[in-house]
Design an enzyme around this catalytic site. Structure first.
Site, short mmCIF file in Angstrom:
data_model
loop_
_atom_site.label_atom_id
_atom_site.label_comp_id
_atom_site.label_asym_id
_atom_site.label_seq_id
_atom_site.Cartn_x
_atom_site.Cartn_y
_atom_site.Cartn_z
N LYS A 183 0.83 -1.20 0.00
CA LYS A 183 0.00 0.00 0.00
C LYS A 183 0.87 1.25 0.00
CE LYS A 183 -3.79 -2.28 0.05
NZ LYS A 183 -4.64 -2.27 -1.15
N HIS A 321 -9.03 -8.30 -9.07
CA HIS A 321 -8.93 -8.03 -7.63
C HIS A 321 -9.61 -9.18 -6.86
CE1 HIS A 321 -11.31 -6.49 -4.14
NE2 HIS A 321 -10.17 -5.91 -3.82
MG LIG Z 1 -6.35 -2.29 -4.85
#
Ligand SMILES: [Mg+2]
Length: 390
Positions: A183, A321
């Site tokens: 992230k 995803h």
């Molecule tokens: Mg993502």
């Protein structure tokens, strides 16, 4: 055949992580069970599904609208031409009766969860793994025997510093992964670059690391990060701006030469088409991360693939995803470009078959009929309870 009952139950996630936008400790999912009167190998056929990961359980939409529409339609209207199996396309049309166009939010996940259970049922009644059924029906019999995958992690944990992040990446390599995702956007740019460098130190190259901003940046910040990321040549730069801000994405694509990736928060073929039309995505390098159960299920995903092909895109640019078995089946049977994997988070929905390890960045699929839930014990034990099979 007959559907005896369709059940839905809300299930909590066992996770305490956050990305740059969302704290996942309160996250839930919907598990759906389609209970049939069909017997295969001495057992009642029950198809299971869920609404992927990262959005809350759309329970009331499933219970108040979708299940009643299906159960009140007349059973023969749900069946294929043989009358011995479900027709997920017909079911889709019935679920979407009296629904207006546009506004694709939780409703898309509600339909997606039931669609997954429908396809699990269909493949179980046929007695084949879903990836094989998809290859035979929609891909001229062609499939991939193994699917490229990557370890999605690198979340911001409270009290987890750079050394904790390095340990996490090492553990993915130990478990057979060759590429990872972390992230960004939940710390300062300087701190995020420090985290990225630490990960590259462990995994060996920027081309083995993707970074994910979870749609947080405005254009100025997206460009600043893009400039900072360029020298590292990362695998991809994911969801820089709001998923619906196609102009931002297109402006960034003008400046940032490396691969971009987005699409996990676009929930219909219409939104997917708008991304292709207006988002500046480049078919020679960028990645599309549409998640089947979040976006009206496989019936809609097939429409998306057709749309992509018409716009000159190969479905190999799709790396869905969600890190779950449904999209893994599609990646193999429809020959997509790969599939996400969450080795440590979003249990029990994340992850693949228990006894099939990731090897050199690839994972194989089980040979059992259906999606393969019965080969993933933590998930199957939850699903069984929803169906009253304990
Ligand atoms: Mg993502």
């Amino acid at each position: 055949m007959k559907i005896l009952e369709i059940r839905e139950q809300t299930v909590p996630f066992q996770t305490k992580i956050r990305n740059s936008v969302v704290d996942f400790s309160q996250m839930t999912g919907s598990v759906v069970a389609i209970i049939t009167d069909v017997i295969r190998d001495g057992k009642q056929v029950i198809g299971y599904g869920f609404n992927s990961i990262g959005r809350y359980a759309p329970s009331s939409t499933i219970k108040d609208r979708m299940i009643p529409r299906l159960m009140n339609a007349g059973q023969e209207k749900l069946l294929d031409e043989t009358g011995e199996n479900l027709d997920p396309f017909k079911m889709w049309t019935i679920m979407m009766q009296n629904e207006k166009q546009g506004g694709h939010g939780d409703r898309a996940h509600a339909v997606g969860a039931i669609d997954m259970a429908a396809w699990d049922t269909v493949a179980k009644i046929e007695g084949v793994p879903l990836w094989k059924l998809l290859a035979d029906r929609f891909n001229n019999g062609k499939y991939d025997e193994k699917v490229s995958t990557y370890a999605a992690g690198g979340y911001y944990y409270p009290d987890k510093g750079i050394s904790g992040l390095k340990d996490e990446i090492k553990s993915y390599i130990d478990r057979g992964f060759t590429t990872v995702k972390i992230k960004i956007g939940g710390a300062t740019l300087a701190e995020d670059m420090e985290r990225l460098e630490a990960v590259i130190e462990i995994i060996g190259s920027g081309s083995r690391v993707a970074v994910d901003a979870n749609g947080r940046f405005d254009l100025e910040t997206a460009i600043a990060y893009g400039k900072a990321l360029t020298p590292y040549k990362v695998m991809w730069y994911e969801e820089p701006g709001d998923p619906l801000d196609y102009q931002l994405n297109a402006a960034l694509a003008e400046l940032y030469e490396g691969p971009l990736a987005t699409g996990e928060n676009l929930f219909s073929v219409h939104d997917h088409r708008n991304l292709i039309r207006y988002g500046g995505m480049r078919s020679d390098r960028d990645f599309l991360q549409f998640d089947c159960p979040l976006s009206y299920g496989l019936v809609e995903y097939l429409r998306t693939i057709k749309m992509l092909n018409q716009h000159g895109w190969s479905q190999r640019r799709c790396i869905p995803h969600g890190g779950h078995q449904m999209c893994l089946n599609m990646a193999a049977g429809l020959q997509l470009g790969g599939n996400e994997c969450y080795p440590d988070v979003f249990k029990p929905f994340g992850g693949f078959a228990d006894d099939i390890p990731v090897e050199n960045g690839y994972v194989r699929l089980p040979e059992i009929p259906g999606v393969g839930f019965e080969a993933k014990n933590n998930l199957y034990s939850v699903m069984k309870k929803v169906a009253g099979q304990d």
